[in-house]
Write an enzyme that holds these catalytic residues in place. Structure first.
Site, PDB file in Angstrom:
ATOM      1  CE  LYS A   2       4.531   6.550 -12.258  1.00 44.85           C
ATOM      2  NZ  LYS A   2       5.280   7.795 -12.108  1.00 44.85           N
ATOM      3  CD  GLU A  39      13.101  -7.007 -13.592  1.00 44.77           C
ATOM      4  OE1 GLU A  39      14.136  -7.246 -12.939  1.00 44.77           O
ATOM      5  OE2 GLU A  39      12.526  -7.856 -14.281  1.00 44.77           O
ATOM      6  CB  CYS A  60      18.758  -1.786  -9.351  1.00 46.46           C
ATOM      7  SG  CYS A  60      19.079  -2.059 -11.096  1.00 46.46           S
ATOM      8  CD  GLU A 117      18.446  -0.271  -3.816  1.00 50.00           C
ATOM      9  OE1 GLU A 117      17.265  -0.026  -3.501  1.00 50.00           O
ATOM     10  OE2 GLU A 117      18.786  -0.673  -4.946  1.00 50.00           O
TER      11      GLU A 117
HETATM   12  P1  NAD Z   1      10.062   4.087  -6.537  1.00 51.76           P
HETATM   13  O1  NAD Z   1       9.531   2.765  -6.140  1.00 51.76           O
HETATM   14  O2  NAD Z   1       9.895   5.218  -5.611  1.00 51.76           O
HETATM   15  O3  NAD Z   1       9.391   4.551  -7.908  1.00 51.76           O
HETATM   16  C1  NAD Z   1       9.412   3.745  -9.055  1.00 51.76           C
HETATM   17  C2  NAD Z   1       8.192   4.064  -9.884  1.00 51.76           C
HETATM   18  O4  NAD Z   1       7.029   3.629  -9.171  1.00 51.76           O
HETATM   19  C3  NAD Z   1       7.990   5.551 -10.141  1.00 51.76           C
HETATM   20  O5  NAD Z   1       7.482   5.750 -11.432  1.00 51.76           O
HETATM   21  C4  NAD Z   1       6.973   5.924  -9.082  1.00 51.76           C
HETATM   22  O6  NAD Z   1       6.220   7.075  -9.418  1.00 51.76           O
HETATM   23  C5  NAD Z   1       6.103   4.680  -9.060  1.00 51.76           C
HETATM   24  N1  NAD Z   1       5.342   4.470  -7.828  1.00 51.76           N
HETATM   25  C6  NAD Z   1       5.608   4.920  -6.576  1.00 51.76           C
HETATM   26  N2  NAD Z   1       4.646   4.523  -5.723  1.00 51.76           N
HETATM   27  C7  NAD Z   1       3.761   3.789  -6.444  1.00 51.76           C
HETATM   28  C8  NAD Z   1       2.535   3.115  -6.126  1.00 51.76           C
HETATM   29  N3  NAD Z   1       2.026   3.110  -4.885  1.00 51.76           N
HETATM   30  N4  NAD Z   1       1.901   2.458  -7.111  1.00 51.76           N
HETATM   31  C9  NAD Z   1       2.396   2.434  -8.368  1.00 51.76           C
HETATM   32  N5  NAD Z   1       3.521   3.089  -8.736  1.00 51.76           N
HETATM   33  C10 NAD Z   1       4.196   3.755  -7.780  1.00 51.76           C
HETATM   34  O7  NAD Z   1      11.577   3.868  -6.941  1.00 51.76           O
HETATM   35  P2  NAD Z   1      12.620   4.958  -7.444  1.00 51.76           P
HETATM   36  O8  NAD Z   1      13.070   5.734  -6.261  1.00 51.76           O
HETATM   37  O9  NAD Z   1      12.104   5.694  -8.624  1.00 51.76           O
HETATM   38  O10 NAD Z   1      13.795   4.013  -7.981  1.00 51.76           O
HETATM   39  C11 NAD Z   1      14.770   3.498  -7.173  1.00 51.76           C
HETATM   40  C12 NAD Z   1      14.522   2.037  -6.896  1.00 51.76           C
HETATM   41  O11 NAD Z   1      14.368   1.322  -8.111  1.00 51.76           O
HETATM   42  C13 NAD Z   1      15.709   1.395  -6.200  1.00 51.76           C
HETATM   43  O12 NAD Z   1      15.268   0.522  -5.202  1.00 51.76           O
HETATM   44  C14 NAD Z   1      16.383   0.617  -7.323  1.00 51.76           C
HETATM   45  O13 NAD Z   1      17.176  -0.435  -6.888  1.00 51.76           O
HETATM   46  C15 NAD Z   1      15.207   0.170  -8.111  1.00 51.76           C
HETATM   47  N6  NAD Z   1      15.608  -0.186  -9.485  1.00 51.76           N
HETATM   48  C16 NAD Z   1      15.600  -1.499  -9.864  1.00 51.76           C
HETATM   49  C17 NAD Z   1      16.007  -1.852 -11.151  1.00 51.76           C
HETATM   50  C18 NAD Z   1      16.030  -3.269 -11.608  1.00 51.76           C
HETATM   51  O14 NAD Z   1      16.120  -3.481 -12.817  1.00 51.76           O
HETATM   52  N7  NAD Z   1      15.956  -4.251 -10.738  1.00 51.76           N
HETATM   53  C19 NAD Z   1      16.404  -0.849 -12.046  1.00 51.76           C
HETATM   54  C20 NAD Z   1      16.382   0.460 -11.631  1.00 51.76           C
HETATM   55  C21 NAD Z   1      15.977   0.787 -10.344  1.00 51.76           C
END
Ligand code: NAD
Length: 473
Positions: free
Chosen positions: A170, A245, A279, A379
């Protein structure tokens, strides 16, 4: 205009059982550029059922058979690399040079590394008369963010497939194009039906459903802490494995002997070139107080030379933020930095002149930041650097560790032994010294609230394995 009306399930493209259509705008223009169909819970059920059926035979394949499969994936990936780069530029707004030079190659490394890991990994080990086997864990639910739309889906998928797991992916709803190409790559490579399934959709629907699904054995999640918490809660009743992550507020320590050009290169590569949407972005820069103004005098002209604009243009060095929502968030943090008394050195509120249509932000540097200020604690996920002055190296290490996050850190210093000694004292999963080249196959993951588990390469694959002991016979 892109139109995607189907999901990839059980080896075929199908209309969702429970469809809704999402319209997407290009980050660089704000203009509508795609309609993508989203699935619902019934589609998750169908995808997980397909993955469970496929698991029966796929989990029994030999490493050699999986190597052959991933080698075919690599060939198809290479054939689609320009399509992937174009997709990333369109959906994320990443400059084309960055999409071609970093986003797409970082995904390729994941495939090549999974093949190499499979060539040498021992799935069975004898300890005396005890046999210890590593077996595929089950169906893997992979949930990915928008900021690395190739690396994250490819990296997780390769680790899972190498281990013998089947997959339901997803991707983030804002960046579905490259994930759709990934599904086309899997189809062209002849990945057996049900081994890889793609369900586009909202986190609160598809992500939540995958997290709670009894047919899913592991959820590998990358994204925000807020969503990770929801995933962990939803996964708890079925006791499935969850790896996460998450975000960071990564420190960049300039030691007293730092080469300032090297330090500025680090900031440009890992913070500004990605519009801060990384991130592990070095968003807190820790500088010896005695060298603060000297550092700013080297940094500021480089920041003011960043070419913000159309990600398709050859000379663009920083693209837009992903969305209007993200732009508003970043503006809110810049305002908060001003309100809390940080010194705005360059950039600031609003859009760069002539770039009013897309979600463009100004590359921004704050000095005189205290580590207690909001811009140093949260962040931002935008091109905003907080420069914090320190008096002793011990104090710098203390400030670096004074954060709930623990994803990455950067150290710049001429004395390598001293730089390594500092690196060892920072509680993070990955430290880069003197703008070192990134190793995309090394274990990746965070300490503290930056996550649990590791991904990529060998460590990534082992997350998808169960351990079985067989004695006697
Ligand atoms: P997000 O948490 O909003 O979304 C990430 C994913 O989770 C998306 O596919 C989203 O649809 C899904 N999601 C959202 N709510 C959910 C729920 N209740 N249950 C299951 N899935 C759900 O994050 P984002 O805005 O897409 O990404 C940015 C964040 O990701 C930042 O905090 C960034 O630091 C982090 N990030 C971390 C890494 C790493 O490797 N540590 C890499 C990239 C991004």
């Amino acid at each position: 205009m892109r139109e995607h009306n189907e999901l990839y399930l059980d080896g075929a493209w199908r209309a969702p059982l429970d469809p809704t259509v999402m319209e997407l705008a290009a980050p660089a223009t704000g203009n509508l550029n795609a309609r993508v169909v989203l699935g619902g819970e019934a589609d998750v059920d169908a995808a997980v059922a397909a993955a469970e059926r496929a698991f029966v035979s796929y989990s029994q394949t030999t490493p050699q058979e999986r190597i052959a499969l991933l080698e075919r994936v690599l060939v198809e990936y290479d054939a689609r690399s320009e399509d992937l780069a174009q997709a990333v530029t369109e959906e994320l707004g990443a400059p084309l040079a960055l999409a071609r030079g970093a986003h797409v190659p970082s995904g390729r490394v994941q495939i090549a590394t999974a093949i190499e890991v499979l060539k040498s990994y021992e799935f069975t080990e004898m300890r005396g008369e005890t046999c210890i086997r590593k077996e595929a864990l089950g169906v893997a639910g992979l949930i990915t963010p928008w900021n690395f739309p190739v690396l994250q889906p490819v990296g997780k998928t390769m680790s899972a497939l190498a281990a013998g797991c089947t997959v339901v992916l997803k991707p983030a709803q804002l960046t579905p194009y490259s994930a759709i190409i990934l599904a086309e790559i899997m189809e062209a490579a002849g990945v057996p039906a049900g081994v890889f399934n793609l369900v586009n959709g909202r986190g609160s629907v598809i992500g939540a459903s995958l997290s709670s699904h009894p047919g899913v054995g592991i959820v590998s999640f990358t994204g925000s802490l807020a969503a990770a918490t929801q995933v962990a809660i939803a996964a708890a009743p079925t006791v499935k494995r969850v790896t996460s992550e998450l975000g960071g507020k990564s420190p960049h320590i300039l030691l007293p002997d730092a080469d300032l050009d090297v330090a500025v290169d680090t900031a440009m590569t890992w913070l500004m070139a990605v519009t801060g949407q990384l991130c592990s972005a070095p968003s807190r820069t820790l500088v010896p107080r005695a060298r603060l103004e000297e550092f700013l005098s080297v940094l500021v002209p480089v920041v003011e030379n960043i070419v913000v604009g159309d990600p398709r243009a050859e000379d663009t060095t920083m693209g837009p933020l992903i969305s209007a929502e993200q732009w508003n968030t970043v503006q809110g943090y810049i305002r908060q930095g001003l309100d809390e008394g940080a010194r705005l050195v360059t950039g600031g509120l609003g859009k760069p002149a002539g770039l009013e249509a897309g979600h463009f932000a100004k590359p921004t540097v704050f000095a005189d930041v205290e580590n207690s200020m909001t811009i140093a604690r949260e962040e931002i996920f935008g091109p905003v650097m907080s420069v914090i002055a320190y008096d002793t190296v011990d104090e710098a290490i203390e400030i670096a560790n004074d954060t709930p996050f623990g994803l990455a850190a950067y150290v710049t210093g001429e004395d390598l032994q001293a730089a390594r000694a500092v690196a060892e004292q920072i509680r993070v999963g990955y430290v880069m010294i003197n703008d070192a080249e990134f190793d995309w196959s090394a274990p990746w993951g965070g300490y503290k609230q930056s996550g649990n588990g590791r991904e990529f390469g060998l460590d990534g694959m082992t997350e998808y394995l169960e351990t079985k002991v067989i004695r006697g016979g």
